[in-house]
Design an enzyme around this catalytic site. Structure first.
Site, PDB file in Angstrom:
ATOM      1  CB  SER A 106      -0.939   0.020   1.207  1.00 13.61           C
ATOM      2  OG  SER A 106      -0.213   0.119   2.417  1.00 13.61           O
ATOM      3  CE  LYS A 176      -2.996   2.183   4.834  1.00 16.21           C
ATOM      4  NZ  LYS A 176      -2.858   1.322   3.627  1.00 16.21           N
TER       5      LYS A 176
END
Length: 290
Positions: A106, A176
């Site tokens: 990701s 993230k």
């Protein structure tokens, strides 16, 4: 003329004892010398042992005791050093830095599967979070799918990870990039396909080549005490966009769940690098309006 009485001195000589003192004899007797001690003469001390000779008897017992004490001292010192090292490692992991394992794609191409990153626990805390920070945070609930969870390690590996000697396998953590801070108005996408923050479109240089800022549109305001996060590989990241109610309330992450800011990739060695803030991307973003 009177003759003197025999055995007496004349009157003009009678000044002392009537018996003349005898003169000391030059051959006066001396006290007898002490007799020599009885018994045989003392024995001479034994000669020293030749070089390389091995002692016996009580000296051997003393050597064994000394060797035993030395071994015990070495073991005790080793145990103390290891205990201090483990305690320091645990303190560092708890308050300063911690290593994490990257299990998914990701955050490509910034972070690759299998990378180990060092996370500073001083942010948030003494240092404030900022837009563009890469952060590790605890799963707010239901974010992690089976493809992103790392295999559960064995007891020894879990123990070493607990004290900070091995990286955490990220079973309940995600990583993230912070896009929106509390109060920010985050919109995607404008007519040029760009994401904007507080009305200012930004060129996201960290997004993976070939990816678009977002394949789904959103228009949210980040609540107080929370941050809006997205992966750099936008089409392979289930981030704030996929867990939101359309208003920023459920997709944003509480700052209290942020473990820290990733500051470096430390393994493998060919990926060794610092993780800096892309300050130029957010330099022209205005402060959020009230």
């Amino acid at each position: 003329m009177t003759e003197p009485t025999p055995g007496r001195w004349p009157d003009d000589k009678a000044t002392g004892s009537s018996v003349p003192a005898s003169a000391p004899s030059p051959m006066a007797a001396q006290p007898p010398a002490a007799p020599p001690p009885a018994g045989p003469p003392p024995a001479a001390p034994p000669p020293p042992p030749p070089p390389g000779a091995t002692s016996t008897g009580s000296s051997s017992s003393g050597d064994r005791a000394a060797k035993g004490t030395g071994v015990f001292g070495l073991v005790r010192e080793t145990v103390i050093v290891v205990a201090i090292a483990l305690a320091l490692s645990l303190l560092v992991k708890t308050f300063l830095v911690q290593a994490f394992f990257i299990p998914s794609q990701s955050m490509e191409d910034t972070l690759l599967i299998g990378d180990r990153v060092i996370v500073s626990k001083l942010t948030p805390g003494p240092f404030q979070l900022e837009r563009g920070d890469i952060v590790v945070f605890v799963d707010p609930g239901g974010w992690l799918g089976p493809q992103e969870a790392a295999p559960r390690p064995g007891p020894l590996r879990r123990a070493l990870a607990f004290v900070g000697l091995l990286p955490n396998d990220s079973n309940n953590h995600l990583i993230k990039r912070v896009i929106g801070m509390p109060g920010d108005h985050v919109v995607c996408c404008d007519e040029d396909g760009l994401l904007s923050i507080n009305g200012k479109p930004i060129e996201e240089t960290y997004v993976r080549e070939g990816s678009v800022p977002s394949e789904r549109n959103f228009d949210i305001r980040v609540p107080a005490g929370r941050v809006w996060v997205m992966g750099d590989n936008r089409q392979e990241s289930e981030d704030s966009r996929f867990h939101d109610d359309g208003k920023g309330n459920t997709g944003s992450v509480p700052i209290s769940l942020v473990t820290g800011r990733a500051v470096a990739v430390v393994w493998p060695l060919q990926h060794l690098s610092r993780l800096t803030r892309p300050g130029e991307v957010f330099a022209s973003v205005p402060a959020p309006s009230s």
